[in-house]
Each structure stands twice: as structure tokens, then as C-alpha cells.
Design a protein around this motif. Sequence first.
Motif, PDB file in Angstrom:
ATOM      1  N   SER A 562       0.860  -1.179   0.000  1.00 46.60           N
ATOM      2  CA  SER A 562       0.000   0.000   0.000  1.00 46.60           C
ATOM      3  C   SER A 562       0.896   1.228   0.000  1.00 46.60           C
ATOM      4  CB  SER A 562      -0.931   0.005   1.219  1.00 46.60           C
ATOM      5  OG  SER A 562      -1.620   1.238   1.303  1.00 46.60           O
ATOM      6  N   ALA A 563       0.726   2.086  -1.001  1.00 50.29           N
ATOM      7  CA  ALA A 563       1.561   3.285  -1.097  1.00 50.29           C
ATOM      8  C   ALA A 563       1.304   4.235   0.065  1.00 50.29           C
ATOM      9  CB  ALA A 563       1.306   3.994  -2.433  1.00 50.29           C
ATOM     10  N   GLU A 564       0.116   4.146   0.681  1.00 47.16           N
ATOM     11  CA  GLU A 564      -0.198   5.031   1.798  1.00 47.16           C
ATOM     12  C   GLU A 564       0.476   4.589   3.091  1.00 47.16           C
ATOM     13  OE1 GLU A 564      -2.465   3.558  -0.064  1.00 47.16           O
ATOM     14  OE2 GLU A 564      -3.153   5.199  -1.350  1.00 47.16           O
ATOM     15  N   ASN A 565       0.806   3.296   3.192  1.00 46.12           N
ATOM     16  CA  ASN A 565       1.321   2.774   4.456  1.00 46.12           C
ATOM     17  C   ASN A 565       2.788   2.357   4.401  1.00 46.12           C
ATOM     18  OD1 ASN A 565      -1.295   3.026   5.562  1.00 46.12           O
ATOM     19  ND2 ASN A 565      -1.869   1.033   4.733  1.00 46.12           N
ATOM     20  N   TRP A 566       3.309   2.062   3.208  1.00 48.61           N
ATOM     21  CA  TRP A 566       4.679   1.565   3.078  1.00 48.61           C
ATOM     22  C   TRP A 566       5.476   2.433   2.118  1.00 48.61           C
ATOM     23  CZ3 TRP A 566       7.116  -1.889   5.980  1.00 48.61           C
ATOM     24  CH2 TRP A 566       6.401  -2.889   6.644  1.00 48.61           C
ATOM     25  N   ASN A 567       6.750   2.615   2.416  1.00 44.54           N
ATOM     26  CA  ASN A 567       7.730   3.133   1.457  1.00 44.54           C
ATOM     27  C   ASN A 567       8.718   2.003   1.219  1.00 44.54           C
ATOM     28  OD1 ASN A 567       9.395   4.634  -0.176  1.00 44.54           O
ATOM     29  ND2 ASN A 567      10.384   5.728   1.508  1.00 44.54           N
ATOM     30  N   ILE A 568       8.581   1.317   0.082  1.00 49.43           N
ATOM     31  CA  ILE A 568       9.366   0.121  -0.207  1.00 49.43           C
ATOM     32  C   ILE A 568      10.492   0.500  -1.162  1.00 49.43           C
ATOM     33  CG2 ILE A 568       9.301  -2.211  -1.150  1.00 49.43           C
ATOM     34  CD1 ILE A 568       6.390  -2.371  -0.323  1.00 49.43           C
ATOM     35  N   LYS A 569      11.717   0.053  -0.825  1.00 52.12           N
ATOM     36  CA  LYS A 569      12.898   0.425  -1.595  1.00 52.12           C
ATOM     37  C   LYS A 569      13.676  -0.823  -1.990  1.00 52.12           C
ATOM     38  CE  LYS A 569      13.424   4.813   0.931  1.00 52.12           C
ATOM     39  NZ  LYS A 569      14.322   5.634   1.778  1.00 52.12           N
ATOM     40  N   LEU A 570      14.393  -0.687  -3.112  1.00 48.82           N
ATOM     41  CA  LEU A 570      15.302  -1.731  -3.567  1.00 48.82           C
ATOM     42  C   LEU A 570      16.726  -1.252  -3.304  1.00 48.82           C
ATOM     43  CD1 LEU A 570      15.766  -4.429  -5.073  1.00 48.82           C
ATOM     44  CD2 LEU A 570      15.892  -3.097  -7.186  1.00 48.82           C
ATOM     45  N   LYS A 571      17.513  -2.121  -2.617  1.00 45.03           N
ATOM     46  CA  LYS A 571      18.884  -1.749  -2.299  1.00 45.03           C
ATOM     47  C   LYS A 571      19.845  -2.799  -2.843  1.00 45.03           C
ATOM     48  CE  LYS A 571      17.989   1.138   1.750  1.00 45.03           C
ATOM     49  NZ  LYS A 571      18.419   1.500   3.126  1.00 45.03           N
ATOM     50  N   ARG A 572      21.101  -2.322  -3.099  1.00 46.89           N
ATOM     51  CA  ARG A 572      22.147  -3.195  -3.610  1.00 46.89           C
ATOM     52  C   ARG A 572      23.400  -2.998  -2.786  1.00 46.89           C
ATOM     53  NH1 ARG A 572      23.182  -2.168  -9.638  1.00 46.89           N
ATOM     54  NH2 ARG A 572      24.010  -0.227  -8.800  1.00 46.89           N
ATOM     55  N   PRO A 608      24.839  -7.703 -12.216  1.00 47.42           N
ATOM     56  CA  PRO A 608      24.851  -8.732 -11.161  1.00 47.42           C
ATOM     57  C   PRO A 608      25.211  -8.105  -9.821  1.00 47.42           C
ATOM     58  CG  PRO A 608      26.825  -8.887 -12.505  1.00 47.42           C
ATOM     59  CD  PRO A 608      25.970  -7.850 -13.171  1.00 47.42           C
ATOM     60  N   GLY A 609      24.870  -8.791  -8.764  1.00 51.21           N
ATOM     61  CA  GLY A 609      25.174  -8.299  -7.432  1.00 51.21           C
ATOM     62  C   GLY A 609      24.215  -8.846  -6.409  1.00 51.21           C
ATOM     63  N   CYS A 610      24.250  -8.237  -5.209  1.00 48.10           N
ATOM     64  CA  CYS A 610      23.407  -8.651  -4.090  1.00 48.10           C
ATOM     65  C   CYS A 610      22.297  -7.615  -3.914  1.00 48.10           C
ATOM     66  CB  CYS A 610      24.237  -8.776  -2.825  1.00 48.10           C
ATOM     67  SG  CYS A 610      23.284  -9.313  -1.377  1.00 48.10           S
ATOM     68  N   TYR A 611      21.028  -8.059  -3.953  1.00 52.17           N
ATOM     69  CA  TYR A 611      19.881  -7.167  -3.899  1.00 52.17           C
ATOM     70  C   TYR A 611      18.975  -7.567  -2.741  1.00 52.17           C
ATOM     71  CZ  TYR A 611      21.211  -5.672  -8.608  1.00 52.17           C
ATOM     72  OH  TYR A 611      21.902  -5.170  -9.680  1.00 52.17           O
ATOM     73  N   VAL A 612      18.266  -6.560  -2.216  1.00 47.23           N
ATOM     74  CA  VAL A 612      17.341  -6.821  -1.120  1.00 47.23           C
ATOM     75  C   VAL A 612      16.209  -5.803  -1.192  1.00 47.23           C
ATOM     76  CG1 VAL A 612      18.497  -5.328   0.544  1.00 47.23           C
ATOM     77  CG2 VAL A 612      17.182  -7.273   1.356  1.00 47.23           C
ATOM     78  N   LEU A 613      15.029  -6.234  -0.747  1.00 47.53           N
ATOM     79  CA  LEU A 613      13.836  -5.382  -0.710  1.00 47.53           C
ATOM     80  C   LEU A 613      13.563  -5.026   0.747  1.00 47.53           C
ATOM     81  CD1 LEU A 613      11.919  -4.555  -3.079  1.00 47.53           C
ATOM     82  CD2 LEU A 613      10.322  -6.265  -2.224  1.00 47.53           C
ATOM     83  N   VAL A 614      13.571  -3.721   1.055  1.00 47.54           N
ATOM     84  CA  VAL A 614      13.335  -3.272   2.425  1.00 47.54           C
ATOM     85  C   VAL A 614      12.145  -2.322   2.439  1.00 47.54           C
ATOM     86  CG1 VAL A 614      15.741  -3.521   3.097  1.00 47.54           C
ATOM     87  CG2 VAL A 614      14.951  -1.346   2.211  1.00 47.54           C
ATOM     88  N   GLY A 615      11.499  -2.213   3.599  1.00 46.01           N
ATOM     89  CA  GLY A 615      10.333  -1.355   3.739  1.00 46.01           C
ATOM     90  C   GLY A 615      10.448  -0.431   4.931  1.00 46.01           C
ATOM     91  N   GLU A 616       9.909   0.764   4.758  1.00 46.23           N
ATOM     92  CA  GLU A 616       9.827   1.725   5.854  1.00 46.23           C
ATOM     93  C   GLU A 616       8.349   2.031   6.083  1.00 46.23           C
ATOM     94  OE1 GLU A 616      12.064   5.125   4.781  1.00 46.23           O
ATOM     95  OE2 GLU A 616      14.009   4.105   4.803  1.00 46.23           O
ATOM     96  N   PRO A 617       7.790   1.669   7.247  1.00 49.08           N
ATOM     97  CA  PRO A 617       6.364   1.941   7.490  1.00 49.08           C
ATOM     98  C   PRO A 617       6.112   3.441   7.602  1.00 49.08           C
ATOM     99  CG  PRO A 617       7.427   1.088   9.467  1.00 49.08           C
ATOM    100  CD  PRO A 617       8.438   0.978   8.378  1.00 49.08           C
ATOM    101  N   ILE A 618       5.068   3.890   6.954  1.00 49.71           N
ATOM    102  CA  ILE A 618       4.694   5.307   6.991  1.00 49.71           C
ATOM    103  C   ILE A 618       3.652   5.563   8.070  1.00 49.71           C
ATOM    104  CG2 ILE A 618       3.740   7.213   5.632  1.00 49.71           C
ATOM    105  CD1 ILE A 618       4.751   5.828   3.135  1.00 49.71           C
ATOM    106  N   THR A 619       2.717   4.646   8.247  1.00 51.30           N
ATOM    107  CA  THR A 619       1.659   4.792   9.248  1.00 51.30           C
ATOM    108  C   THR A 619       1.586   3.520  10.086  1.00 51.30           C
ATOM    109  OG1 THR A 619      -0.104   3.857   7.869  1.00 51.30           O
ATOM    110  CG2 THR A 619       0.378   6.218   7.603  1.00 51.30           C
ATOM    111  N   ASP A 620       0.793   3.591  11.156  1.00 48.76           N
ATOM    112  CA  ASP A 620       0.591   2.417  12.008  1.00 48.76           C
ATOM    113  C   ASP A 620      -0.232   1.338  11.317  1.00 48.76           C
ATOM    114  OD1 ASP A 620       2.012   3.683  13.932  1.00 48.76           O
ATOM    115  OD2 ASP A 620       0.298   4.236  15.188  1.00 48.76           O
ATOM    116  N   ALA A 621      -0.859   1.699  10.188  1.00 47.61           N
ATOM    117  CA  ALA A 621      -1.685   0.724   9.473  1.00 47.61           C
ATOM    118  C   ALA A 621      -0.860  -0.167   8.551  1.00 47.61           C
ATOM    119  CB  ALA A 621      -2.766   1.447   8.657  1.00 47.61           C
TER     120      ALA A 621
END
Length: 881
Positions: A562-572, A608-621
Motif C-alpha cells: 500500500s503506497a499510503e502505508n509503506w515506502n518500499i525500496k530496492l537496495k544493492r 549482477p550483485g546482491c539485492y534486497v527489498l526493504v520497507g519503511e512503514p509510513i503509518t501504524d496501518a
Amino acid sequence: MGSTVKGRRCFLEIILALALCGTLVSGRGTVSDALADSLSSVGGTLPHFLQEPEDAYIIKNNPIKLRCRATPALQIFFKCNGEWVHQNQHTSQEYMDQNTGLKIREVTINVTRQQVEDFHGPEDYWCLCVAWSHLGTSKSRKATVRIAYLRKNFEQDPQGNEVPIKGMIVLHCRPPEGVPMAEVKWLKNEELVSSLEDDNIDTRADHNLIINEARLSDSGNYTCLASNVVAKRRSATATVVVFVNGGWSLWTEWSPCSVNCGRGVQKRSRTCTNPAPLNGGAFCEGMSVQKITCNALCPVDGVWEEWSEWMMCSAQCERQRWRECNAPPPRHRGKMCEGEGQSTENCTGGLCTQNGKLMHDVKPQSMENSIDVALYSGLSAGVIAVVVLIVAITLYRKSQSEYGVDVIDSSALAGGFQSFNFKTTRQGVADRAEYHVKAHPETLPANLHPNYSTVEGKKTTMIAPNGIHTLMKTQFKTSAVFGHLGGRLVIPNAGVSLLVPHGTIADDTSWEMYMLINQEESSAQSEERCGILLGPEITYGPPGLNLSYPVAMTIAHCAEVSAENWNIKLKRQTKDNKWEEIMSVDDESTSCYCLMDSHSCHLLLDQPGCYVLVGEPITDAAIKRLRIAVFGSMEASSMDYSLRVHCVDDTPHAFQRVVTAETSRGGQLLEEPKMLFFKGNCLSLQVSIQDIPQFLWSIKPFTTCQEFSFTQVWYSNQQPVHCAFSLQRHSTSTTQLSCKISVRQVKGHEQILQVYTSVGESEKETVPFFMQADCTVTSQTGAKAFKIPLSIRQRICTTFDTANAKGKDWQLLAQKLHIQRNLSYFTKQKSPSAVILSLWEARHQDSGDLDSLASALEEIGKIHCKSLPQSPDDKETDFTF
């Protein structure tokens, strides 16, 4: 004398009439009861009533009529509430009865609503009639007059209900207050319900409707209808739903083993059709499919034995030899030996006569001896040559096999990357070659570069990753050799795959590519990554790959997107083990592409490389999905049994780690895993055990409820959170355990795990947790790895990569395939359509359904047919699957 009596009677009648008239005209005067009593004493027949006044109801403002009829009667007057009604309010008429000849008098009065309302007495408003004759008086019955009404609101409306089939339905109804009391009827779907026509229905005197055994046909909208002389009133409609809970059918027979050779899977299934759930009835609980492992005996092809010695030369100048298909014989559907089992040849070089005598009998004896010597010498030389050839081949094969093992083993120990000639190795050797890779192109030694070797006449580039990654003994890895045709890498039971599209690798070149899941990390790495891990860390390589098109990587995640509740990022991960942000999934980027589905993330990557999906919660929902499972096993003591509850991020890889750990300790999965929604509202997670049979089992006091802090669960980063309940049975004869496990977030979602298991010592065999049909398939190369045939893919790319008056056709293709964001990424690709199709392949790898693609192409074709003028030069685009 008779005339005198007659005259007296007439006189008395006149006196009585005048007295009555004078009394009534004078106003509210009343006739003396004494007079009435004296008249009644006169001998003869008293008046009797042919019609008496009846009870009546005043409806709204309409007056009612009260009527009396009597014979013989000189006068009839009404008396209401103890007072005589004035004469001018009476309407009377008189007529003769044709049968008896007697006079009949009829009197009528009107009673208005105002009269009734103005009366205030201990009883209802009433009226009666008094009839006079020359012989006396008679009184009629009392008739009550009441004002009729019916309130609007029901005192109790029927309430809707959901009832299982054959259950009892009770609908309550209390009609509105009214005079007279309202009658109640029931309507079902606007049709009258009658208990006389259906013995299963009972309409009680208390106005309730009872259906003794609910049937499916009893579902409907029920209404209570109340009515009296004033009005009709309808209650609120109550909806009754008769539902059927689902029931399991019988198990099917076990299917054949899924493979013809080696370890496979058998399964059986059952359906929730006995009966099927109807009208919202509960679906069957439990598993619809059971899977077990099986071992199919591999086919063994037959092999010829050595030829037997030649037989003696026969009279026909022929000799024979035999061999049998027994080295080994064919077994388990293996093939029979090819060729003949018997060989015949002429043993005289064709010099045999028809009667079996040799043609050279006429020759000298010396010539015959020389021919024999030459023949046996040639045979001996041939035998020696064959023996030497067999020994040489055996030595060559042994030398080549040892060389192949040494190359692979030494490459696993050496640092950096080494080139080698690719060669098929034995399965045991391949299993020992473990690749732990997490490196970058810069780590290659300067003197080591990809070189080329010949495999089946083609030039190939082979790079083997060796000993760079710090992980030890990881099970989640796979590798394969890919060429120009591309293919797919899959880590079984982990929700992770890598698609290498056709044309990604240059023609006449091959790369050994690998993909693995990083399972261990330092706390510094976790903190520096800065975010909640939503899926596993994935490394693919080798470094230095030269790709013409981006590869498509699929990673399962555990976030409710949910774009309203999560800020999801791709990191390497960078070369110095730092984490850099590549993109936010909601932003536009041209370096890579991210498509989020409900349970998976699909990435287009060109490095090529090492990738991971991380999330930052925006709201309590913000919600993270957890997978809840309960395992059980016997403890060291035969009286103790342990229940272990695991709460892990809802990704296949994370749960597989739990399965691996439980398998190692002999744990059994006791209930189908369930999903729990865990909110980022800082509230803890509680796990409790309920409904333990107290007379059979005991549990340590104060351990029935265990709690995990919010931080433990929210920041678990794919690591399982688990707790254990230690139970003790009171007797060895107790072999069954049934209880419930409740897992809930405080003030949040709850899941119930139903445990029912046998804990007898004889039941030691563990049940497989889950097996997938493709659990042994880790790689596919060439056309079989793709859902879209290569010829169709090429035609689509040729058609949609070409610009026309409407703009780039690939943009319309992306829109119809529901890929509508970050189109700028495809613009920089040399074939946008090819990249879009690769993303579609990754997204639909499980379903393999080409209908959505075919429908999109058909819809685009219709749009172009409507919008573009057709000419003889136009080529019709037709894609057939």
C-alpha cells in the motif's frame, strides 16, 4: 260492558303516551322506573327483541349506528351510560310482520367519536334499548362502543438469521398496540405463509413463526403483517439464510509417482463437495491435497554379454556364436538390447560346395596348411588389437574423469575466478561443488580473465565462482550454463527465480550463472541496511556479465502493499559491503524496474550483485504478513510432548528454514500453516494454548500464554519467532492430543490452529511438510524455460517495436498487460517489447496461462482495426498460441 273495558284501555294508553312524551320533551328527565315496573305487572306478553345493539368500533371520525328491533312495542328508547338518549336523536319506523300480524318497531341512533371521547367512566362507553308495550318493558343487552386505532410501530420486529440446514428457525413478532387487537399473518417473499399447507411451519398464537427443520427453500425475506379494522402495518423485513457447511469427499487413490526415475511425489486429493458449501456455509477445514515422497526405480537398459566362442564348422561350412542380453538384463521398463543375439558366418571363406566338400581338396597339401596358418594368425592379431583398444579406452576414461574432479574441486578452493572446460560430471561430484559467491567485478585478479574453450564445436565462456562469499553450507543456491537461448534459474520452495531472456547472452557464448540466498549477516550489516527486510537477500552473478537485455528476478515478499502505508525500496550491496538505494518502487527510474504484486516483486536488472527489498512503514496501518505453524514431537521422556509455534515472515524461503530446522529434530507439522496480519502499531503478539484435556494432559503453570514484544516480531527480518509448550500426559495409554493454539496481536488479528494428533510411540514417521511438483527443478535452458514460443515472441517484438502514427506500439502493449508505470525505463531499451514480455514471463511463471497475453493482443488488434485505415499493403498481425 266490553265497550267500557276497551275504552279504559285506550284511555290508559293515551295517558301513558302523554306522560312519556312530556317527560322526554322536558329535556333530561327520565321515565320513572316505578312506572315501568307497574306496567310490567300487567298480564300478557312483554316485548321481545328481534335485533339487539351490537358492539361497534368508531373508525377515524365516522359515527356508528346502533339498532334495535322489537315486537310488540309501542316505543323503543336507547339508554347510554345510564342516561336516556333524547328523543330527537332516535330514528324509528314501524311496520307489520306479514306472518304474525304483529307490529314491529325499529329504532336507530348515531354515536359519534366526540361522544365516546367525552365519556369518562370506569368502563367502556355502552348503550342498551328499552322497549315498551301496554303489557310492560324489556331491556336489551349492552353494546360497547370503542374508538378503533392501530399504532404504527411494532413492539418487536422479526430479526434476520443464518441457520444451518435442518436447524430450527424462530422469528418473533409483537404487533403494534391497537383496538381491536391486530391479527398477525406472515409473508415470505410477499406471499402468505400458511401452517395449514406445511406441517414443518408453525404460526403460534403468540404471533411467532417457527420452522422446525430448515430447508434450503426456507431461505427468503420474511415480513410480519398486522391488521385490524383501522389499518394494516408491515414490520421490518427479516432475511433468513439457510446455509450448508461444506463436507469433504472421500480421498482419491494415490497418483503414480511424478517421475519415472528417482525421488518424486505422489499425491491424492479430495473436494469440498460432500456437500458443497452453500449460502455462505463454512468451507471444509483441513488440506484438500496430501503429498508424499516416492522413489521410482530407474529403468535399466539391457546390455549384451560377450560373444560366446565360435562353434565347430558344420557340414554346411558354417559356424555360429551366441550372446545374451544379461549384462545386465533390462529391468524397470528398461530397453532391450539392440542387435542380434546370434551370429552365423561361413567358415571356409566361401569355398564350400553344395554337398559340404571343400573346393580346394584337389590342391596340394602344402597350400592347405599355409591357408590355415594365415587364417589363425589373422585371428590372433585381431584379438590382441581388440584387447589393447579396450585397455586404452579404460585408461583414457579414468584419466579424464579424475581431471574433471580435480578441476572442479580445486576451483572451489582457489580464490577469484578460474576458467575451465565445461564437462558433465557425476552427480556426486556436482553435489560436492558448493559455490559461495558475493563478489564484484573489481575483485577479479588482474591476471585472470574469461577465456574460451571448445564444447561441441562452439566457443563458450565459462566462469566458475569460487569461495568468495562468507556463507557456509547454504542450501538455497542454484547454477546453470546459459547461452544465447537463455533460460531460468529457480531456488525450490523459496519463491525466488531468475529469468534470462532469449538474446541476453551473445551468440556462440555461454556463461555459468548462479543465484543464491544469503542466510547469515552481521548486526552491522542489518543496521546499515536501514529498514525492515521484506524478502530474502539475493545474489546473482557472476560479476562481469555482459548482458544485452536485463534479466528478470522474482522475489517473494511479506508486505501488504500500500503506497499510503509503506515506502518500499530496492537496495544493492556495494564492493565495500555498504548498501546503496537503487530506487523506491513508487518512483520512476531508468536504472532498473520494479513491479510489485501482492506476494512477489519482479525486478528487471542489468547488473549482477546482491539485492534486497526493504520497507519503511509510513503509518501504524502498515501490515506485515506472518505465517503461523505448529509442530510437535515427543521429548526424551515418553510422557512428555512438545508443541512449538513458529511465527515467521510470510515468504516461502523463511518458512523453509523453519521446515529444515523442524525436520532435523523430527518435528511434525500438526496443522496447515495460516497467515496472520501483523500491524505496525507497536502492540505485542500473544500465543496461548487452549482446551487442553485436563484429565489426560497437564501443562506447567503460568505457561499457557506467552507474549512477544512488538520489536521482536516487527524487526525479525525473516528470522522465525517461536515458543514452545511442554505437555505431559498422565498415562501411557493416552495416545491422542487435541487442543487449540491462539495467535493474536493485541487488539488485532487472530488465528486459531486446531491441533489433533496421535502421540503414540509407534508413530515416529514424520509427514512431509510440503512437496511441490517442480521441487527438484532448479534450472531450465532453451525454449522449454519460456511460456511464450520463440517465434511468437519475435513476431510480437517486430510488430510493436515499430513506430506508427499512434506513437510507440509497445506502450499500448504495456498498458494492456497492466504495466503502466515507469515507462521511461523501457524507452532506453533497444527492444522495449522484448523487455515487457520478459517481465510478463516472470510475472506469470507459475500460472503459465497465455490467455491474458492473447486477450491483450486481440484487444490491441481491434483497436488498430478501428483507428487505422486498412490498405492492401497493410499486413495483418496474427498471433496464434
